[in-house]
Design an enzyme around this catalytic site. Structure first.
Site, PDB file in Angstrom:
ATOM      1  N   VAL A 237     -19.807   2.108  -4.255  1.00 59.13           N
ATOM      2  CA  VAL A 237     -20.203   0.719  -3.991  1.00 59.13           C
ATOM      3  C   VAL A 237     -21.669   0.661  -3.524  1.00 59.13           C
ATOM      4  O   VAL A 237     -22.450  -0.171  -4.000  1.00 59.13           O
ATOM      5  CB  VAL A 237     -19.298   0.076  -2.914  1.00 59.13           C
ATOM      6  CG1 VAL A 237     -19.738  -1.355  -2.640  1.00 59.13           C
ATOM      7  CG2 VAL A 237     -17.843   0.107  -3.352  1.00 59.13           C
TER       8      VAL A 237
ATOM      9  N   GLY B  56     -23.922   4.474   3.467  1.00 61.59           N
ATOM     10  CA  GLY B  56     -22.997   4.979   2.445  1.00 61.59           C
ATOM     11  C   GLY B  56     -23.453   4.562   1.061  1.00 61.59           C
ATOM     12  O   GLY B  56     -23.597   3.372   0.776  1.00 61.59           O
TER      13      GLY B  56
ATOM     14  N   LYS C 124       0.854  -1.183   0.000  1.00 63.20           N
ATOM     15  CA  LYS C 124       0.000   0.000   0.000  1.00 63.20           C
ATOM     16  C   LYS C 124       0.890   1.233   0.000  1.00 63.20           C
ATOM     17  O   LYS C 124       1.997   1.216   0.552  1.00 63.20           O
ATOM     18  CB  LYS C 124      -0.865  -0.004   1.268  1.00 63.20           C
ATOM     19  CG  LYS C 124      -2.074   0.869   1.197  1.00 63.20           C
ATOM     20  CD  LYS C 124      -3.278   0.162   0.603  1.00 63.20           C
ATOM     21  CE  LYS C 124      -4.465   1.083   0.481  1.00 63.20           C
ATOM     22  NZ  LYS C 124      -5.654   0.419  -0.024  1.00 63.20           N
TER      23      LYS C 124
ATOM     24  N   GLY D  91     -22.192   5.587  -2.115  1.00 60.09           N
ATOM     25  CA  GLY D  91     -21.269   6.064  -3.148  1.00 60.09           C
ATOM     26  C   GLY D  91     -21.009   5.007  -4.206  1.00 60.09           C
ATOM     27  O   GLY D  91     -21.918   4.294  -4.638  1.00 60.09           O
TER      28      GLY D  91
HETATM   29  P1  NAD Z   1     -17.387   6.524  -1.814  1.00 57.83           P
HETATM   30  O1  NAD Z   1     -16.518   7.587  -1.268  1.00 57.83           O
HETATM   31  O2  NAD Z   1     -17.779   6.556  -3.262  1.00 57.83           O
HETATM   32  O3  NAD Z   1     -18.746   6.428  -0.970  1.00 57.83           O
HETATM   33  C1  NAD Z   1     -18.782   6.489   0.424  1.00 57.83           C
HETATM   34  C2  NAD Z   1     -20.053   7.222   0.808  1.00 57.83           C
HETATM   35  O4  NAD Z   1     -20.186   7.171   2.227  1.00 57.83           O
HETATM   36  C3  NAD Z   1     -20.058   8.697   0.401  1.00 57.83           C
HETATM   37  O5  NAD Z   1     -21.205   8.946  -0.386  1.00 57.83           O
HETATM   38  C4  NAD Z   1     -20.104   9.435   1.746  1.00 57.83           C
HETATM   39  O6  NAD Z   1     -20.889  10.623   1.677  1.00 57.83           O
HETATM   40  C5  NAD Z   1     -20.770   8.403   2.632  1.00 57.83           C
HETATM   41  N1  NAD Z   1     -20.530   8.598   4.064  1.00 57.83           N
HETATM   42  C6  NAD Z   1     -19.424   9.083   4.698  1.00 57.83           C
HETATM   43  N2  NAD Z   1     -19.624   9.081   6.025  1.00 57.83           N
HETATM   44  C7  NAD Z   1     -20.852   8.573   6.259  1.00 57.83           C
HETATM   45  C8  NAD Z   1     -21.617   8.284   7.414  1.00 57.83           C
HETATM   46  N3  NAD Z   1     -21.145   8.520   8.634  1.00 57.83           N
HETATM   47  N4  NAD Z   1     -22.850   7.751   7.255  1.00 57.83           N
HETATM   48  C9  NAD Z   1     -23.357   7.497   6.037  1.00 57.83           C
HETATM   49  N5  NAD Z   1     -22.670   7.763   4.894  1.00 57.83           N
HETATM   50  C10 NAD Z   1     -21.431   8.278   5.006  1.00 57.83           C
HETATM   51  O7  NAD Z   1     -16.631   5.133  -1.449  1.00 57.83           O
HETATM   52  P2  NAD Z   1     -16.893   3.709  -2.113  1.00 57.83           P
HETATM   53  O8  NAD Z   1     -15.973   3.514  -3.249  1.00 57.83           O
HETATM   54  O9  NAD Z   1     -18.364   3.501  -2.278  1.00 57.83           O
HETATM   55  O10 NAD Z   1     -16.364   2.747  -0.948  1.00 57.83           O
HETATM   56  C11 NAD Z   1     -17.136   2.568   0.225  1.00 57.83           C
HETATM   57  C12 NAD Z   1     -16.330   1.787   1.255  1.00 57.83           C
HETATM   58  O11 NAD Z   1     -15.940   0.535   0.707  1.00 57.83           O
HETATM   59  C13 NAD Z   1     -15.021   2.477   1.688  1.00 57.83           C
HETATM   60  O12 NAD Z   1     -14.770   2.135   3.020  1.00 57.83           O
HETATM   61  C14 NAD Z   1     -13.979   1.824   0.803  1.00 57.83           C
HETATM   62  O13 NAD Z   1     -12.693   1.843   1.394  1.00 57.83           O
HETATM   63  C15 NAD Z   1     -14.514   0.397   0.718  1.00 57.83           C
HETATM   64  N6  NAD Z   1     -14.101  -0.320  -0.494  1.00 57.83           N
HETATM   65  C16 NAD Z   1     -14.368   0.191  -1.717  1.00 57.83           C
HETATM   66  C17 NAD Z   1     -13.971  -0.510  -2.850  1.00 57.83           C
HETATM   67  C18 NAD Z   1     -14.263   0.004  -4.230  1.00 57.83           C
HETATM   68  O14 NAD Z   1     -14.123  -0.763  -5.182  1.00 57.83           O
HETATM   69  N7  NAD Z   1     -14.679   1.246  -4.397  1.00 57.83           N
HETATM   70  C19 NAD Z   1     -13.314  -1.750  -2.720  1.00 57.83           C
HETATM   71  C20 NAD Z   1     -13.073  -2.260  -1.436  1.00 57.83           C
HETATM   72  C21 NAD Z   1     -13.473  -1.527  -0.325  1.00 57.83           C
END
Ligand code: NAD
Length: 350
Positions: free
Chosen positions: A184, A180, A80, A182
């Site tokens: 995912v 959340g 990382k 976003g």
């Molecule tokens: P993202 O930033 O697109 O979405 C996250 C969402 O969570 C945002 O819309 C944000 O406004 C919301 N949020 C933040 N704090 C919050 C709270 N307290 N309550 C409710 N909503 C809140 O991120 P993502 O790509 O959707 O990833 C989501 C999670 O999954 C992260 O922890 C990321 O590390 C993990 N993850 C993502 C991937 C991927 O492929 N994108 C892969 C593995 C793990």
């Protein structure tokens, strides 16, 4: 500080500190293990209050990638990178080019990609100076690009497996609360709604919750009550460390299965969940769809069908963890770590 005796050091093969005077780059690349192949893991950009905190984060995340890649049966090790800086203020193309040169100097021992605070566009800058990068823009039909929807697919299949194991039934008519919405959370809600699941949703950005309500008829709940909702499954898809000694006693769902990384605030919280009779799908096993997609993009020569077939193994792996955890009366998080370490050790011996 004695780096080698830090609890998070945990046998890392290599830790590289990079500084570039011209761009102000301050970066750390942690390579936990290359036993299974080159160390792969994204590059996080974050305004760490101190370099000690940046180092701790890099070490924890890097070991997590070793375990995640081992459990996803990828021929990749774990690593990382972190860039110290505020992504909204300090990002420049030159900064990412300087980071790319640091990655390149490792000669392929570490492969980078986007993560929190970095984007496909940033990785395009990195790709200008090194080939050891993935998660780049792709034309339609090509494998790769935004990993979010692939992560969502793996989480969806994982929720199905957890429900089958814990409740002995299918998804239709159940309630899933998604924290959340976003990259995912949104595609996950679509997959769940298509199976007849009732959705409760919350996002810190109210407009995202509103969008899911309009599109899928989800019920919006206040952000600070999402975890304690009356639901069959809670899917944390926002932040880490949401499962803690404070939050676990308030949970009403019998299953926790979501995408967020590092959902347990402490290792011991896995035991609290087990004692509360809550089935926890270990985060790095259920959320591996994205890294599977990134790995296939990097290696090249894959089709969407191959990527889907690899993601469809996630529920089998989870079920094996659930069964072993039940048999050995251990938390699922402990069993996942044990299985990941067994895979790494078996490979070292081979
Ligand atoms: P993202 O930033 O697109 O979405 C996250 C969402 O969570 C945002 O819309 C944000 O406004 C919301 N949020 C933040 N704090 C919050 C709270 N307290 N309550 C409710 N909503 C809140 O991120 P993502 O790509 O959707 O990833 C989501 C999670 O999954 C992260 O922890 C990321 O590390 C993990 N993850 C993502 C991937 C991927 O492929 N994108 C892969 C593995 C793990």
């Amino acid at each position: 500080m004695d780096l080698f005796s830090l609890p998070d050091f945990d046998g890392h093969e290599q830790v590289v500190f990079g500084h570039d005077r011209a761009t102000g780059l301050r970066a750390i690349i942690a390579i936990h293990s290359t036993a299974l192949g080159p160390a792969a893991g994204g590059c996080r950009m974050w305004a760490y209050p101190s370099s000690d905190e940046a180092l701790t984060d890099a070490l924890r995340l890097s070991r997590g990638m070793s375990y995640k890649n081992a459990m996803a049966e990828l021929d990749l090790g774990g690593g990382k990178a972190v860039i110290i800086g505020d992504a909204r203020v300090h990002k420049t193309p030159a900064l990412f080019q300087a980071f790319g040169r640091l990655v390149d100097a490792l000669g392929g021992r570490y492969i980078t990609a986007e993560d929190v605070g970095t984007s496909t566009a940033d990785m395009e800058q990195v790709a200008g100076v090194t080939r050891f990068v993935s998660g780049l823009k792709r034309a339609s039909g090509e494998v790769g690009g935004d990993p979010g929807p692939k992560t969502a697919l793996g989480v969806f299949l994982g929720i199905q497996a957890a429900v089958r194991f814990q409740l002995g039934r299918g998804l239709e008519g159940l309630t899933v609360a998604v924290q959340g919405l976003g990259g995912v959370g949104h595609p996950l809600c679509r997959l769940l709604a298509a199976e007849g699941v009732r959705l409760k949703v919350a996002d810190a950005r109210a407009e995202l919750a509103e969008r899911i309500r309009e599109e899928l008829g989800a019920a919006i709940v206040p952000v600070d009550t999402l975890l304690e909702q009356d639901a069959d499954v809670i899917a944390p898809c926002a932040l880490g460390a949401v499962l803690s000694a404070q939050s676990i006693p308030r949970l009403r769902a019998r299953i926790i299965a979501g995408a967020a990384n590092n959902q347990l605030a402490r290792e011991s919280d896995g035991e609290l969940l087990m004692k509360a009779g809550i089935l926890y799908a270990p985060d790095y096993v259920i959320n591996a769809g994205g890294i599977i997609n990134v790995a296939h993009e990097y290696r090249g020569g894959s089709s969407e069908a191959t990527v889907h077939a690899a993601i469809k193994k996630i529920p089998e792996r989870l079920t094996a963890i659930f069964e072993r955890a039940r048999h050995e009366s251990l938390p699922t998080s402990t069993v996942a770590d044990q299985m990941a370490r067994e895979r790494l050790q078996a490979h070292r011996r081979a």
